[in-house]
Design a protein around this motif. Structure first.
Motif, mmCIF file in Angstrom:
data_model
loop_
_atom_site.group_PDB
_atom_site.id
_atom_site.type_symbol
_atom_site.label_atom_id
_atom_site.label_comp_id
_atom_site.label_asym_id
_atom_site.label_seq_id
_atom_site.Cartn_x
_atom_site.Cartn_y
_atom_site.Cartn_z
ATOM 1 N N MET A 89 14.882 -21.956 2.297
ATOM 2 C CA MET A 89 15.943 -21.588 3.229
ATOM 3 C C MET A 89 16.747 -22.825 3.592
ATOM 4 S SD MET A 89 15.603 -19.664 6.928
ATOM 5 C CE MET A 89 14.649 -20.986 7.676
ATOM 6 N N SER A 90 18.057 -22.750 3.497
ATOM 7 C CA SER A 90 18.897 -23.890 3.823
ATOM 8 C C SER A 90 19.047 -24.002 5.333
ATOM 9 C CB SER A 90 20.275 -23.736 3.172
ATOM 10 O OG SER A 90 21.014 -22.718 3.803
ATOM 11 N N TRP A 91 19.570 -25.151 5.753
ATOM 12 C CA TRP A 91 19.737 -25.405 7.185
ATOM 13 C C TRP A 91 20.601 -24.341 7.838
ATOM 14 C CZ3 TRP A 91 18.224 -27.347 11.478
ATOM 15 C CH2 TRP A 91 19.110 -27.555 12.518
ATOM 16 N N ILE A 92 21.632 -23.870 7.160
ATOM 17 C CA ILE A 92 22.569 -22.935 7.765
ATOM 18 C C ILE A 92 21.997 -21.525 7.846
ATOM 19 C CG2 ILE A 92 23.741 -22.273 5.645
ATOM 20 C CD1 ILE A 92 25.409 -22.984 9.022
ATOM 21 N N GLU A 93 20.968 -21.224 7.046
ATOM 22 C CA GLU A 93 20.413 -19.875 6.996
ATOM 23 C C GLU A 93 19.240 -19.742 7.961
ATOM 24 O OE1 GLU A 93 19.458 -19.807 2.913
ATOM 25 O OE2 GLU A 93 21.412 -19.075 2.275
ATOM 26 N N ILE A 94 19.518 -19.825 9.255
ATOM 27 C CA ILE A 94 18.450 -19.753 10.238
ATOM 28 C C ILE A 94 18.692 -18.588 11.176
ATOM 29 C CG2 ILE A 94 18.112 -22.238 10.133
ATOM 30 C CD1 ILE A 94 19.471 -22.428 12.840
ATOM 31 N N GLU A 95 17.748 -18.385 12.080
ATOM 32 C CA GLU A 95 17.836 -17.262 13.000
ATOM 33 C C GLU A 95 19.081 -17.352 13.871
ATOM 34 O OE1 GLU A 95 15.885 -14.682 13.153
ATOM 35 O OE2 GLU A 95 14.554 -15.390 11.576
ATOM 36 N N ARG A 96 19.725 -16.216 14.089
ATOM 37 C CA ARG A 96 20.926 -16.186 14.909
ATOM 38 C C ARG A 96 20.631 -15.849 16.367
ATOM 39 N NH1 ARG A 96 25.324 -18.925 13.248
ATOM 40 N NH2 ARG A 96 25.359 -18.872 10.986
ATOM 41 N N ASN A 97 19.381 -15.571 16.686
ATOM 42 C CA ASN A 97 19.032 -15.270 18.071
ATOM 43 C C ASN A 97 18.271 -16.428 18.707
ATOM 44 O OD1 ASN A 97 16.698 -15.067 16.643
ATOM 45 N ND2 ASN A 97 16.080 -13.062 17.426
ATOM 46 N N ALA A 98 18.427 -17.611 18.127
ATOM 47 C CA ALA A 98 17.737 -18.784 18.653
ATOM 48 C C ALA A 98 18.317 -19.172 20.011
ATOM 49 C CB ALA A 98 17.872 -19.939 17.663
ATOM 50 N N GLY A 99 17.540 -19.965 20.777
ATOM 51 C CA GLY A 99 17.958 -20.314 22.126
ATOM 52 C C GLY A 99 18.999 -21.408 22.187
ATOM 53 N N MET A 100 18.787 -22.503 21.459
ATOM 54 C CA MET A 100 19.752 -23.596 21.451
ATOM 55 C C MET A 100 20.890 -23.275 20.488
ATOM 56 S SD MET A 100 17.225 -26.939 21.536
ATOM 57 C CE MET A 100 15.942 -26.264 20.453
ATOM 58 N N LYS A 101 22.061 -23.839 20.764
ATOM 59 C CA LYS A 101 23.226 -23.620 19.906
ATOM 60 C C LYS A 101 23.784 -24.970 19.482
ATOM 61 C CE LYS A 101 24.633 -19.139 21.826
ATOM 62 N NZ LYS A 101 23.350 -18.912 22.491
ATOM 63 N N LEU A 102 24.000 -25.124 18.178
ATOM 64 C CA LEU A 102 24.498 -26.379 17.631
ATOM 65 C C LEU A 102 25.825 -26.150 16.928
ATOM 66 C CD1 LEU A 102 23.969 -29.410 16.915
ATOM 67 C CD2 LEU A 102 22.961 -28.563 14.763
ATOM 68 N N TYR A 103 26.879 -26.790 17.435
ATOM 69 C CA TYR A 103 28.172 -26.785 16.749
ATOM 70 C C TYR A 103 28.074 -27.795 15.614
ATOM 71 C CZ TYR A 103 29.943 -23.937 20.549
ATOM 72 O OH TYR A 103 30.138 -22.913 21.446
ATOM 73 N N TRP A 104 28.371 -27.346 14.411
ATOM 74 C CA TRP A 104 27.906 -28.003 13.187
ATOM 75 C C TRP A 104 29.013 -28.095 12.149
ATOM 76 C CZ3 TRP A 104 27.603 -25.873 8.261
ATOM 77 C CH2 TRP A 104 26.705 -26.448 7.351
ATOM 78 N N THR A 105 28.943 -29.110 11.320
ATOM 79 C CA THR A 105 29.774 -29.213 10.126
ATOM 80 C C THR A 105 28.944 -29.855 9.027
ATOM 81 O OG1 THR A 105 31.651 -30.366 9.109
ATOM 82 C CG2 THR A 105 30.750 -31.335 11.082
ATOM 83 N N PRO A 106 29.112 -29.437 7.769
ATOM 84 C CA PRO A 106 28.292 -30.002 6.693
ATOM 85 C C PRO A 106 28.691 -31.413 6.286
ATOM 86 C CG PRO A 106 29.878 -28.455 5.788
ATOM 87 C CD PRO A 106 29.979 -28.342 7.281
#
Length: 226
Positions: A1-18
């Motif tokens: 599983m790649s970094w971007i393919e993670i749970e969408r109901n997680a508690g913390m939120k990370l604004y991200w760019t590759p």
């Protein structure tokens, strides 16, 4: 599983760019700590004029961090952290503390090396931003200054390469992760020089570190513009 393919109901939120090495530092740290499934990744888009103009930001980014910088993490408690160093400290604390960041006197040696590696990232990104400006507006003097900074940082890391050794039963510390990310960014941008020249101990270490699963799954790529 790649970094971007993670749970969408997680508690913390990370604004991200590759593309951002600072974001990669956070991504690698989360994976090494085994808590990436607790973070919802929010991809952002950056038109190339970001280097010298205000752009439309991904919804929620500027509201969370008025600097609108990547990465920005919103904690479980709703606290916004707009700096990669703070984010990594928070993730280490969430994972129990003392796993990526040593305690006692060892912490100061780690932070000393970390500051060199993090400054290296700053110089790399400064060069990227300058190169995105229209060619007539680019400053060769500024670019040369950043190259000199990058070279001095790699020279210092080579001198301290013995501190990059990670015991088999331990996680890499935050300085090691940041050095690995800096080496990866230096390789990715074709206009940056080969850090291996004159740095044999660092080159040997980097060849092994890049194979870690956390590094392999976070290899940089260009950020979508739209």
């Amino acid at each position: 599983m790649s970094w971007i393919e993670i749970e969408r109901n997680a508690g913390m939120k990370l604004y991200w760019t590759p593309a951002s090495p600072f974001t990669r530092k956070v991504s690698v740290s989360a994976q090494e700590l085994g808590i990436s499934d607790r973070i919802e990744v929010i991809p952002t888009k950056w038109p190339l004029v970001w280097a010298y103009s205000t752009i439309p930001f991904t919804p929620g980014l500027a509201e969370s961090n008025p600097m609108a910088r990547i990465p920005t993490l919103v904690t479980d408690a709703g606290v916004s952290l707009g700096d990669s160093t703070l984010i990594c400290q928070h993730l280490d604390a969430v994972a129990g503390g003392g796993r990526l960041i040593p305690t006692g006197e060892a912490a100061w040696r780690m932070w000393s090396l970390y500051a060199v590696a993090d400054g290296l990232l700053e110089a790399q990104v400064a060069m990227r931003a300058e190169r995105l400006r229209p060619v007539p507006n680019q400053s060769e003097g500024f670019l040369s200054k950043q190259r000199d900074r990058i070279r001095r940082c790699f020279d210092r890391i080579e001198e301290r390469a013995g501190e990059l050794a990670c015991p088999p039963d331990a996680l890499p510390n935050l300085a090691m992760i940041t050095v690995g990310v800096a080496c990866g960014y230096q390789d990715w941008r074709e206009w940056l020089f080969d850090f291996r020249e004159g740095h044999p101990r660092l080159a040997a270490w980097a060849a092994g570190f890049v194979e870690r699963p956390s590094m392999a799954s976070t290899r940089p790529s260009e950020t979508p513009e739209h």
